[in-house]
Write a protein that holds these residues in place. Sequence first.
Motif, mmCIF file in Angstrom:
data_model
loop_
_atom_site.group_PDB
_atom_site.id
_atom_site.type_symbol
_atom_site.label_atom_id
_atom_site.label_comp_id
_atom_site.label_asym_id
_atom_site.label_seq_id
_atom_site.Cartn_x
_atom_site.Cartn_y
_atom_site.Cartn_z
ATOM 1 N N ARG A 1 12.366 0.474 -6.025
ATOM 2 C CA ARG A 1 11.219 0.230 -5.922
ATOM 3 C C ARG A 1 10.572 -0.867 -6.812
ATOM 4 O O ARG A 1 11.292 -0.482 -8.185
ATOM 5 C CB ARG A 1 10.424 1.781 -5.974
ATOM 6 N N ASP B 1 7.467 1.102 8.549
ATOM 7 C CA ASP B 1 5.914 0.277 9.389
ATOM 8 C C ASP B 1 5.481 1.597 10.105
ATOM 9 O O ASP B 1 6.212 3.176 10.611
ATOM 10 C CB ASP B 1 6.351 -0.398 10.814
ATOM 11 N N PHE C 1 1.844 -7.953 0.398
ATOM 12 C CA PHE C 1 2.761 -6.997 0.548
ATOM 13 C C PHE C 1 2.294 -6.162 -0.798
ATOM 14 O O PHE C 1 2.665 -6.458 -1.999
ATOM 15 C CB PHE C 1 4.064 -6.880 0.589
ATOM 16 N N LEU D 1 12.008 -7.882 1.139
ATOM 17 C CA LEU D 1 11.694 -6.677 0.675
ATOM 18 C C LEU D 1 11.364 -5.972 1.943
ATOM 19 O O LEU D 1 12.286 -6.842 2.866
ATOM 20 C CB LEU D 1 9.549 -7.252 0.411
ATOM 21 N N GLU D 2 11.230 -4.713 1.784
ATOM 22 C CA GLU D 2 10.909 -3.629 2.934
ATOM 23 C C GLU D 2 10.291 -2.435 3.334
ATOM 24 O O GLU D 2 9.106 -2.710 1.484
ATOM 25 C CB GLU D 2 12.681 -2.905 2.692
ATOM 26 N N TYR D 3 9.832 -2.522 3.939
ATOM 27 C CA TYR D 3 9.041 -1.242 4.389
ATOM 28 C C TYR D 3 9.328 -0.408 5.786
ATOM 29 O O TYR D 3 9.505 -0.611 5.742
ATOM 30 C CB TYR D 3 7.275 -1.550 4.083
ATOM 31 N N ASN E 1 -0.266 -3.925 4.733
ATOM 32 C CA ASN E 1 0.162 -4.934 4.631
ATOM 33 C C ASN E 1 -1.024 -6.391 4.738
ATOM 34 O O ASN E 1 -1.733 -5.957 5.789
ATOM 35 C CB ASN E 1 1.598 -5.525 4.507
ATOM 36 N N LYS F 1 11.511 -4.380 8.652
ATOM 37 C CA LYS F 1 10.138 -3.928 9.110
ATOM 38 C C LYS F 1 11.577 -2.856 9.370
ATOM 39 O O LYS F 1 11.619 -2.885 10.257
ATOM 40 C CB LYS F 1 9.622 -4.099 9.610
ATOM 41 N N VAL G 1 7.008 0.502 0.425
ATOM 42 C CA VAL G 1 6.932 -0.576 0.281
ATOM 43 C C VAL G 1 7.902 -1.247 -0.807
ATOM 44 O O VAL G 1 7.386 -0.739 -1.628
ATOM 45 C CB VAL G 1 5.555 -2.106 -0.226
ATOM 46 N N ARG G 2 9.384 -2.025 -0.707
ATOM 47 C CA ARG G 2 10.103 -2.040 -1.673
ATOM 48 C C ARG G 2 10.250 -3.852 -1.832
ATOM 49 O O ARG G 2 10.548 -4.127 -1.232
ATOM 50 C CB ARG G 2 11.527 -1.486 -2.084
ATOM 51 N N GLU H 1 12.454 -10.239 5.443
ATOM 52 C CA GLU H 1 11.294 -9.259 5.371
ATOM 53 C C GLU H 1 11.809 -8.128 6.545
ATOM 54 O O GLU H 1 12.408 -8.233 6.888
ATOM 55 C CB GLU H 1 9.314 -9.952 5.740
ATOM 56 N N VAL I 1 1.674 0.674 6.309
ATOM 57 C CA VAL I 1 3.200 0.632 5.820
ATOM 58 C C VAL I 1 3.351 2.046 4.517
ATOM 59 O O VAL I 1 2.116 2.122 3.884
ATOM 60 C CB VAL I 1 3.232 -0.337 5.098
#
Length: 182
Positions: free
Chosen positions: A3, A117, A77, A113-115, A84, A26, A106-107, A24, A103
């Motif tokens: 994070r 949803d 993001f 990056l990832e998050y 986002n 999700k 978020v990292r 990216e 979202v």
Amino acid sequence: MARSEAKDTPAAAGGDTAAFPFRERKRKLDGSIHDYETELVHRDGRVAIVRFHMTRGGGPPRLPVVVPAGSVSYGFFWARRPYNLYRWLDPEGNVIAHRLDAVTDVRFGEDGLEYRDLVLDWWVLPDDTLLEEDRDELEEAIAAGAISPEDAERANEAARQVYSRYRHIIDEAVALERRWAH
């Protein structure tokens, strides 16, 4: 991915800008994972901006949005915001639409990056019409216990912020795009 911190670190104070494959990721409520290969435009401790080239035309179902082949999407993001933003531009740079997603988690990482949803989405059309999608899906997930009360509250907080500030959010993204993408 670790994070990111809310404050800039010495390494990130100037921001990280480069155009290279940047993932990216999700994570959907049903556990599925959707990966998109993007280009990193800018990243610091607070925001990551990515660019995705839309080689095929089309448009989202059920919406009056036409996406010509060759269009581009900028994704914004924020590490600590419940939404986002995607800014869709046609090949000439005209706004096609903006989409905001609820979202969480978020990292930012070195290669992407990832998050997660949280179901709700909003579209802002060029004439400033604001459309919400998937409220019924969120309500069904809440009723079925498929979404935690904390995540439901975060999605609803995103809705409150989008409805009260969507124009400010878009204007901020435009300023970030001007600063980092051109």
